[in-house]
Design a protein around this motif. Structure first.
Motif, PDB file in Angstrom:
ATOM      1  N   ILE A   2      52.878  -3.822 -50.137  1.00 21.69           N
ATOM      2  CA  ILE A   2      51.469  -4.166 -49.919  1.00 21.69           C
ATOM      3  C   ILE A   2      51.103  -5.376 -50.767  1.00 21.69           C
ATOM      4  O   ILE A   2      51.349  -5.418 -51.965  1.00 21.69           O
ATOM      5  CB  ILE A   2      50.551  -2.976 -50.255  1.00 21.69           C
ATOM      6  N   LYS A   3      50.490  -6.349 -50.107  1.00 23.88           N
ATOM      7  CA  LYS A   3      50.058  -7.586 -50.759  1.00 23.88           C
ATOM      8  C   LYS A   3      48.610  -7.465 -51.244  1.00 23.88           C
ATOM      9  O   LYS A   3      48.298  -7.797 -52.374  1.00 23.88           O
ATOM     10  CB  LYS A   3      50.199  -8.739 -49.773  1.00 23.88           C
ATOM     11  N   ASN A   4      47.726  -7.027 -50.363  1.00 27.94           N
ATOM     12  CA  ASN A   4      46.299  -6.867 -50.684  1.00 27.94           C
ATOM     13  C   ASN A   4      45.764  -5.622 -49.998  1.00 27.94           C
ATOM     14  O   ASN A   4      46.244  -5.243 -48.934  1.00 27.94           O
ATOM     15  CB  ASN A   4      45.481  -8.065 -50.185  1.00 27.94           C
ATOM     16  N   ILE A   5      44.740  -5.041 -50.603  1.00 25.26           N
ATOM     17  CA  ILE A   5      44.058  -3.906 -49.985  1.00 25.26           C
ATOM     18  C   ILE A   5      42.574  -4.013 -50.293  1.00 25.26           C
ATOM     19  O   ILE A   5      42.182  -4.477 -51.377  1.00 25.26           O
ATOM     20  CB  ILE A   5      44.620  -2.559 -50.488  1.00 25.26           C
ATOM     21  N   LYS A   6      41.767  -3.633 -49.330  1.00 23.17           N
ATOM     22  CA  LYS A   6      40.326  -3.509 -49.527  1.00 23.17           C
ATOM     23  C   LYS A   6      39.950  -2.121 -49.025  1.00 23.17           C
ATOM     24  O   LYS A   6      40.309  -1.737 -47.919  1.00 23.17           O
ATOM     25  CB  LYS A   6      39.557  -4.555 -48.722  1.00 23.17           C
ATOM     26  N   LEU A   7      39.265  -1.363 -49.862  1.00 17.87           N
ATOM     27  CA  LEU A   7      38.840  -0.012 -49.511  1.00 17.87           C
ATOM     28  C   LEU A   7      37.338   0.096 -49.712  1.00 17.87           C
ATOM     29  O   LEU A   7      36.815  -0.301 -50.757  1.00 17.87           O
ATOM     30  CB  LEU A   7      39.553   1.026 -50.388  1.00 17.87           C
ATOM     31  N   PHE A   8      36.661   0.619 -48.694  1.00 17.26           N
ATOM     32  CA  PHE A   8      35.220   0.792 -48.731  1.00 17.26           C
ATOM     33  C   PHE A   8      34.891   2.243 -48.408  1.00 17.26           C
ATOM     34  O   PHE A   8      35.530   2.841 -47.544  1.00 17.26           O
ATOM     35  CB  PHE A   8      34.539  -0.095 -47.673  1.00 17.26           C
ATOM     36  N   ILE A   9      33.880   2.803 -49.087  1.00 17.17           N
ATOM     37  CA  ILE A   9      33.410   4.151 -48.796  1.00 17.17           C
ATOM     38  C   ILE A   9      31.904   4.088 -48.594  1.00 17.17           C
ATOM     39  O   ILE A   9      31.188   3.441 -49.377  1.00 17.17           O
ATOM     40  CB  ILE A   9      33.776   5.141 -49.928  1.00 17.17           C
TER      41      ILE A   9
END
Length: 65
Positions: A2-9
């Motif tokens: 994994i290079k980048n991750i964006k997580l939203f809740i």
């Protein structure tokens, strides 16, 4: 890989209660330093891999106190 991750809740009204781009940081069930009530929250993730491919996923998580 994994290079980048964006997580939203988001809460049930669509208000964003958590956001991170750190793969090692998870949500602790709080918003602005206060514990949220138990309930169902929506999550959305954007994940970019080392080969520059991307996937988008969404689902629900239940917060239990």
């Amino acid at each position: 890989g994994i290079k980048n991750i964006k997580l939203f809740i988001y809460n049930q009204w669509g208000e964003k209660v958590f956001e991170t781009n750190n793969i090692n940081k998870g949500w602790d069930g709080t918003y602005k330093g206060k514990k949220l009530n138990a309930g169902v929250f929506a999550w959305y993730a954007e994940i970019e891999f080392l080969d520059d491919s991307k996937i988008y996923r969404k689902g629900n998580v239940t917060l239990i106190r």
